[in-house]
Scaffold this motif. Sequence first.
Motif, PDB file in Angstrom:
ATOM      1  N   ARG A   1       0.836  -1.209   0.000  1.00  9.42           N
ATOM      2  CA  ARG A   1       0.000   0.000   0.000  1.00  9.42           C
ATOM      3  C   ARG A   1       0.872   1.262   0.000  1.00  9.42           C
ATOM      4  O   ARG A   1       0.539   2.251  -0.649  1.00  9.42           O
ATOM      5  N   LYS A   2       1.995   1.212   0.705  1.00 15.69           N
ATOM      6  CA  LYS A   2       2.922   2.351   0.718  1.00 15.69           C
ATOM      7  C   LYS A   2       3.469   2.589  -0.684  1.00 15.69           C
ATOM      8  O   LYS A   2       3.498   3.724  -1.171  1.00 15.69           O
ATOM      9  N   LYS A   3       3.874   1.513  -1.346  1.00 15.94           N
ATOM     10  CA  LYS A   3       4.389   1.615  -2.716  1.00 15.94           C
ATOM     11  C   LYS A   3       3.318   2.179  -3.648  1.00 15.94           C
ATOM     12  O   LYS A   3       3.590   3.052  -4.474  1.00 15.94           O
ATOM     13  N   TRP A   4       2.069   1.704  -3.513  1.00 13.63           N
ATOM     14  CA  TRP A   4       0.961   2.198  -4.336  1.00 13.63           C
ATOM     15  C   TRP A   4       0.734   3.692  -4.100  1.00 13.63           C
ATOM     16  O   TRP A   4       0.566   4.454  -5.042  1.00 13.63           O
ATOM     17  N   LYS A   5       0.740   4.109  -2.848  1.00 14.65           N
ATOM     18  CA  LYS A   5       0.526   5.530  -2.528  1.00 14.65           C
ATOM     19  C   LYS A   5       1.651   6.396  -3.084  1.00 14.65           C
ATOM     20  O   LYS A   5       1.411   7.501  -3.571  1.00 14.65           O
ATOM     21  N   GLU A   6       2.885   5.891  -3.013  1.00 13.10           N
ATOM     22  CA  GLU A   6       4.015   6.641  -3.574  1.00 13.10           C
ATOM     23  C   GLU A   6       3.872   6.778  -5.090  1.00 13.10           C
ATOM     24  O   GLU A   6       4.107   7.853  -5.648  1.00 13.10           O
ATOM     25  N   GLU A   7       3.498   5.684  -5.757  1.00 13.16           N
ATOM     26  CA  GLU A   7       3.304   5.734  -7.213  1.00 13.16           C
ATOM     27  C   GLU A   7       2.146   6.660  -7.590  1.00 13.16           C
ATOM     28  O   GLU A   7       2.225   7.386  -8.573  1.00 13.16           O
ATOM     29  N   LYS A   8       1.115   6.642  -6.792  1.00 22.45           N
ATOM     30  CA  LYS A   8      -0.050   7.512  -7.034  1.00 22.45           C
ATOM     31  C   LYS A   8       0.350   8.976  -6.857  1.00 22.45           C
ATOM     32  O   LYS A   8      -0.045   9.826  -7.660  1.00 22.45           O
ATOM     33  N   ALA A   9       1.163   9.249  -5.844  1.00 23.50           N
ATOM     34  CA  ALA A   9       1.617  10.622  -5.610  1.00 23.50           C
ATOM     35  C   ALA A   9       2.507  11.113  -6.743  1.00 23.50           C
ATOM     36  O   ALA A   9       2.422  12.273  -7.153  1.00 23.50           O
ATOM     37  N   LYS A  10       3.360  10.241  -7.272  1.00 20.46           N
ATOM     38  CA  LYS A  10       4.215  10.602  -8.402  1.00 20.46           C
ATOM     39  C   LYS A  10       3.394  10.958  -9.630  1.00 20.46           C
ATOM     40  O   LYS A  10       3.712  11.890 -10.370  1.00 20.46           O
ATOM     41  N   LYS A  11       2.313  10.204  -9.862  1.00 20.51           N
ATOM     42  CA  LYS A  11       1.453  10.473 -11.016  1.00 20.51           C
ATOM     43  C   LYS A  11       0.705  11.802 -10.850  1.00 20.51           C
ATOM     44  O   LYS A  11       0.389  12.439 -11.839  1.00 20.51           O
ATOM     45  N   MET A  12       0.448  12.192  -9.629  1.00 20.98           N
ATOM     46  CA  MET A  12      -0.283  13.434  -9.363  1.00 20.98           C
ATOM     47  C   MET A  12       0.597  14.663  -9.557  1.00 20.98           C
ATOM     48  O   MET A  12       0.086  15.755  -9.772  1.00 20.98           O
ATOM     49  N   THR A  13       1.926  14.473  -9.462  1.00 22.44           N
ATOM     50  CA  THR A  13       2.830  15.641  -9.587  1.00 22.44           C
ATOM     51  C   THR A  13       3.330  15.812 -11.003  1.00 22.44           C
ATOM     52  O   THR A  13       3.200  15.095 -11.876  1.00 22.44           O
TER      53      THR A  13
END
Length: 189
Positions: free
Chosen positions: A177-189
């Motif tokens: 879940r941490k990895k998913w949230k990090e990837e999601k945050a990268k896509k948002m920036t």
Amino acid sequence: MAKPHGGGGGILDLERHYAFYGAYHSNAVNVFIHTLFVWPIFLTALLLLHVTAPSAHAATAAAAIYGAFYLTLDRRAGALAALLCFLCWAASGALASRLGFSAGWKVVLVAQLFCWTMQFIGHGVFEKRAPALLDNLVQAFLMAPFFVLLEALHKFVAYEPYPGFHANVGKLIVQARKKWKEEKAKKMT
């Protein structure tokens, strides 16, 4: 250290399968929705095979494959899951005989649409994450019934395939879940 009861790696790694699926199901309401609707999806999929498959044994083969897979992952919970697969097969066969093709496929359509809609609502509204099947269709379809059974067994009778199982998969789920949230945050920036 080798993991007991199907935790040795590869296709029979229960921890890996459970953690993959669990990373998409951390919200209690979403898990409850899945607990209610995953097995009916399985049952009506078997009904569909009974009424439409070119082979009279397609539903039997599907139920047997699922049951055997669950048995290889964990003998005790797998035996219960295999029994549920058999009961779904028997019930779907009885329904198919009673309903026939014309009514059978309509029952399948309504049940599948309703159950899938509820699961997508669970993911969209409560989990706020796309379903596992979008990332690994085969693993999601294979693990869904066993995952909800293991969740129910753990919740109601504190069942663990072996001591430390839930602690181990809990760590794997947190990492995923941490990895998913990090990837999601990268896509948002």
